[in-house]
Every structure is written in C-alpha cells, then in structure tokens.
Design a protein around this motif. Structure first.
Motif, mmCIF file in Angstrom:
data_model
loop_
_atom_site.group_PDB
_atom_site.id
_atom_site.type_symbol
_atom_site.label_atom_id
_atom_site.label_comp_id
_atom_site.label_asym_id
_atom_site.label_seq_id
_atom_site.Cartn_x
_atom_site.Cartn_y
_atom_site.Cartn_z
ATOM 1 N N UNK A 140 30.447 18.417 107.322
ATOM 2 C CA UNK A 140 29.690 19.341 107.776
ATOM 3 C C UNK A 140 29.774 19.556 109.254
ATOM 4 N N UNK A 141 30.093 18.577 110.083
ATOM 5 C CA UNK A 141 30.382 18.672 111.506
ATOM 6 C C UNK A 141 31.838 19.487 111.633
ATOM 7 N N UNK A 142 32.824 19.233 111.030
ATOM 8 C CA UNK A 142 33.810 20.029 110.969
ATOM 9 C C UNK A 142 33.679 21.530 110.970
ATOM 10 N N UNK A 143 32.835 21.756 109.760
ATOM 11 C CA UNK A 143 32.444 23.300 109.345
ATOM 12 C C UNK A 143 31.795 23.637 110.660
ATOM 13 N N UNK A 144 30.641 23.187 111.178
ATOM 14 C CA UNK A 144 29.959 23.870 112.285
ATOM 15 C C UNK A 144 30.855 23.878 113.377
ATOM 16 N N UNK A 145 31.772 23.034 113.758
ATOM 17 C CA UNK A 145 32.513 23.305 115.070
ATOM 18 C C UNK A 145 33.413 24.450 114.806
ATOM 19 N N UNK A 146 33.907 24.721 113.434
ATOM 20 C CA UNK A 146 34.836 25.699 113.133
ATOM 21 C C UNK A 146 34.148 26.958 113.208
ATOM 22 N N UNK A 147 32.957 27.061 112.758
ATOM 23 C CA UNK A 147 32.046 28.150 112.705
ATOM 24 C C UNK A 147 31.738 28.606 114.301
ATOM 25 N N UNK A 148 31.719 27.729 115.063
ATOM 26 C CA UNK A 148 31.468 27.739 116.574
ATOM 27 C C UNK A 148 32.421 28.546 117.073
ATOM 28 N N UNK A 149 33.665 28.116 116.776
ATOM 29 C CA UNK A 149 34.874 28.551 117.283
ATOM 30 C C UNK A 149 35.138 30.035 116.942
ATOM 31 N N UNK A 150 34.970 30.245 115.688
ATOM 32 C CA UNK A 150 35.222 31.433 114.883
ATOM 33 C C UNK A 150 34.493 32.886 115.561
ATOM 34 N N UNK A 151 33.102 32.234 115.897
ATOM 35 C CA UNK A 151 32.085 33.306 116.497
ATOM 36 C C UNK A 151 32.503 33.623 117.828
ATOM 37 N N UNK A 152 33.155 32.660 118.587
ATOM 38 C CA UNK A 152 33.405 32.786 119.859
ATOM 39 C C UNK A 152 34.653 33.428 119.924
ATOM 40 N N UNK A 153 35.461 33.451 119.070
ATOM 41 C CA UNK A 153 36.842 34.277 119.133
ATOM 42 C C UNK A 153 36.787 35.880 118.645
ATOM 43 N N UNK A 154 35.642 36.055 117.713
ATOM 44 C CA UNK A 154 35.517 37.394 117.225
ATOM 45 C C UNK A 154 34.074 37.828 117.343
ATOM 46 N N UNK A 155 33.762 38.708 118.314
ATOM 47 C CA UNK A 155 32.262 38.807 118.666
ATOM 48 C C UNK A 155 31.744 40.201 117.919
ATOM 49 N N UNK A 156 32.602 40.773 117.196
ATOM 50 C CA UNK A 156 32.272 42.175 116.343
ATOM 51 C C UNK A 156 32.070 43.307 117.283
ATOM 52 N N UNK A 157 32.456 43.212 118.634
ATOM 53 C CA UNK A 157 32.460 44.258 119.243
ATOM 54 C C UNK A 157 33.854 44.863 119.712
#
Length: 176
Positions: A105-122
C-alpha cells in the motif's frame, strides 16, 4: 459492443461476482477514483489515471503505444509490464508488477502522489492559452475541459491558420 470478446467477458462476469463489466461509462474519473490499482494499455488513459492518481501498471499492444508506455515507465510514473504480443514473458512480468503493487500500500500511495504531481489536469487550458498566444486565430474558437481541447475552425480560418494547427502536436507534448 466495442470489445471483440465482450460475450466471453460477460460470461466470466456472470460466473464470478468479483468481475464487473462497465459499459457506456459517463464519468470515468469517478469510476477510476474507486480503484486501488489499474492495468491499462498505453494511450490517453494513462494521462487520465495520473490525473486521478490511480496506481497503475501499463502494457502495450500496438507499436504506436510504445513511446508513451516507455515514457511513463522512464519517468517513474507507471511501470510498463511489456508488450502483450510477446507472450513468452509478458504474463509473468505483468503478474509480478501487479502483485508487487497489490502487496504494498505504501508503494501505491507514493506512485499515486507522483502521478498527480506529474499530470495536474490543466493541460488543455495551457494548450489553449499557448495556441491563442501564438497569433491571430480570428474565425476559430476553442472549447476545453480538464481532459480535452477542441479546436474548431471555420472553413476560412482553417486555411488561413493551417500553420497554427501544425504546431499543435509539439505544443501538446511540451505543455501536458
């Protein structure tokens, strides 16, 4: 139906309550946000998964997907399990990568955070702003949402501004 094996998938879903088929989804972001992990072919879906922050593993199934899946893998955003056409090793690699994320779960959380930082939807907004800043596009207009940019040219505006549309691809790569 969009999937050539839809009938077989429907049988699997009927026989196993853990399998749910989603068709004609009207709010994909909401559905994605309920997932703990995604396994997706390359394409624009990878950007959507990043924007929502769904930990994912990707695969390719066509040559045009290779640059994208490799770029997401190289950027440490979405690991690439390989090409489905390489049956000798694909399935073992896919299961290994998916299992590693499922168990951590920790690796999933870190991956999720990296993904959101890279693609902000704007990205669509930045593309529209950059194109509008390039020059006069009188006679055309833009519609944009969080995930799409529609460029609508009147007949005359398209021919007058054809060079502008040619820079769209490089602009998209730079700004997304």
């Amino acid at each position: 139906p969009m999937h050539v094996h839809r009938a077989e998938l429907a049988v699997m879903a009927k026989e196993d309550s853990r399998i749910v088929l989603h068709e004609q989804v009207s709010d994909m972001a909401a559905l994605m946000s309920t997932c703990d992990l995604a396994f997706s072919a390359g394409g624009t879906t990878l950007y959507e998964l990043c924007a929502v922050g769904v930990p994912s593993v990707s695969f390719s199934m066509a040559d045009n997907q290779l640059p994208g899946v490799k770029a997401f893998d190289d950027a440490n955003l979405i690991p690439w399990a390989g090409d489905i056409r390489d049956n000798e090793i694909f399935y073992d690699d896919a299961v290994e990568k998916l299992t590693a994320l499922l168990k951590n779960p920790d690796a999933r959380k870190k991956q999720s955070d990296r993904m959101r930082m890279a693609i902000d939807g704007a990205g669509a907004r930045r593309i529209a702003d950059a194109i509008l800043a390039k020059g006069n596009l009188e006679g055309s207009f833009f519609l944009y949402s969080a995930t799409q940019l529609h460029i609508i040219f009147s007949r005359n505006a398209f021919f007058e501004n054809y060079a502008m549309s040619r820079v769209l691809y490089s602009t998209i790569q730079t700004l997304l």
